[in-house]
Design a protein around this motif. Sequence first.
Motif, PDB file in Angstrom:
ATOM      1  N   TRP A 194     -48.008  -3.066 -32.596  1.00 50.49           N
ATOM      2  CA  TRP A 194     -46.961  -3.657 -31.764  1.00 50.49           C
ATOM      3  C   TRP A 194     -45.650  -2.893 -31.857  1.00 50.49           C
ATOM      4  O   TRP A 194     -44.896  -2.833 -30.870  1.00 50.49           O
ATOM      5  CB  TRP A 194     -46.770  -5.127 -32.108  1.00 50.49           C
ATOM      6  N   ALA A 195     -45.356  -2.301 -32.997  1.00 52.93           N
ATOM      7  CA  ALA A 195     -44.143  -1.494 -33.094  1.00 52.93           C
ATOM      8  C   ALA A 195     -44.195  -0.318 -32.121  1.00 52.93           C
ATOM      9  O   ALA A 195     -43.204   0.000 -31.451  1.00 52.93           O
ATOM     10  CB  ALA A 195     -43.960  -0.994 -34.527  1.00 52.93           C
ATOM     11  N   ILE A 196     -45.365   0.315 -32.010  1.00 53.44           N
ATOM     12  CA  ILE A 196     -45.511   1.444 -31.090  1.00 53.44           C
ATOM     13  C   ILE A 196     -45.562   0.965 -29.646  1.00 53.44           C
ATOM     14  O   ILE A 196     -44.929   1.550 -28.753  1.00 53.44           O
ATOM     15  CB  ILE A 196     -46.767   2.256 -31.444  1.00 53.44           C
ATOM     16  N   ILE A 197     -46.326  -0.092 -29.383  1.00 53.16           N
ATOM     17  CA  ILE A 197     -46.416  -0.632 -28.020  1.00 53.16           C
ATOM     18  C   ILE A 197     -45.032  -0.993 -27.489  1.00 53.16           C
ATOM     19  O   ILE A 197     -44.725  -0.783 -26.309  1.00 53.16           O
ATOM     20  CB  ILE A 197     -47.346  -1.859 -27.995  1.00 53.16           C
ATOM     21  N   ASN A 198     -44.177  -1.518 -28.361  1.00 52.49           N
ATOM     22  CA  ASN A 198     -42.828  -1.931 -27.947  1.00 52.49           C
ATOM     23  C   ASN A 198     -41.830  -0.783 -27.953  1.00 52.49           C
ATOM     24  O   ASN A 198     -40.639  -0.990 -27.682  1.00 52.49           O
ATOM     25  CB  ASN A 198     -42.326  -3.055 -28.847  1.00 52.49           C
ATOM     26  N   GLY A 199     -42.295   0.419 -28.273  1.00 60.54           N
ATOM     27  CA  GLY A 199     -41.428   1.590 -28.191  1.00 60.54           C
ATOM     28  C   GLY A 199     -40.409   1.728 -29.298  1.00 60.54           C
ATOM     29  O   GLY A 199     -39.365   2.378 -29.122  1.00 60.54           O
ATOM     30  N   GLU A 200     -40.687   1.142 -30.467  1.00 60.77           N
ATOM     31  CA  GLU A 200     -39.750   1.251 -31.584  1.00 60.77           C
ATOM     32  C   GLU A 200     -39.613   2.705 -32.045  1.00 60.77           C
ATOM     33  O   GLU A 200     -40.566   3.477 -31.999  1.00 60.77           O
ATOM     34  CB  GLU A 200     -40.223   0.394 -32.758  1.00 60.77           C
TER      35      GLU A 200
END
Length: 229
Positions: free
Chosen positions: A34-40
């Motif tokens: 989710w960190a990557i999916i959300n573009g963090e």
Amino acid sequence: RMLPEVVWNMPPMGTFNLHASLLPQYRGAAPINWAIINGEKETGVTTFFLQHKIDTGNIILQEKIDIQESDNVEIVYNKLMRVGSDLVLKTLDLIGTGKYELKTQASLCKDESLLRTAPKIFKETCQINWNKDVTSIYNLVRGLSPYPAAWSTLKYDGKETIVKIFETEKGLCQPEEKPGSVITDGKSYLKVAASNGYISIKSLQLAGKKRLKIEEFLCGFNAKEVSFI
């Protein structure tokens, strides 16, 4: 699944856990995804003492890492694995000496509405919506690569098949084609229209087949009418 409280209350110095995010952000089963999916742009690891509610205990230590724009789950996982193992050893040393200061998660984020969660990934989570912007699609692909992998339905010559997509590149522009339309030379590139540009697919896998680079895929794929839905 959470250990019974009677178990993790047994050790006299407490029981701690290592979580693959900077708590209190991304509590849940899939924090790296989710960190990557959300573009963090950054994430990290946290050690914390267990409490009854999952991923909410007092924080012992944290360590940050950067997320590069090209990083996928595998790359970030491997970074966190190394950082996390060192953090566990540091945490053990601190607990052994008793010289540590705990931070409550509430002190790090006083507004619960600002917290992002990391729920379990399901099949429907992984489906690509080509009506979205290219950055969202690009992040979804790398946030699920190599497992469980983003997917879409490929429609060609009246047939349909599921395709897993592992690697992409993005290009911003105003496409003339509708989302899901395929543009390809049949040899070296295949790009798909999204709402504000194109997603170039670099590697994929047809249902029941092996993963292929796009050049390998196009070498044996001769359909005339192709689109993603």
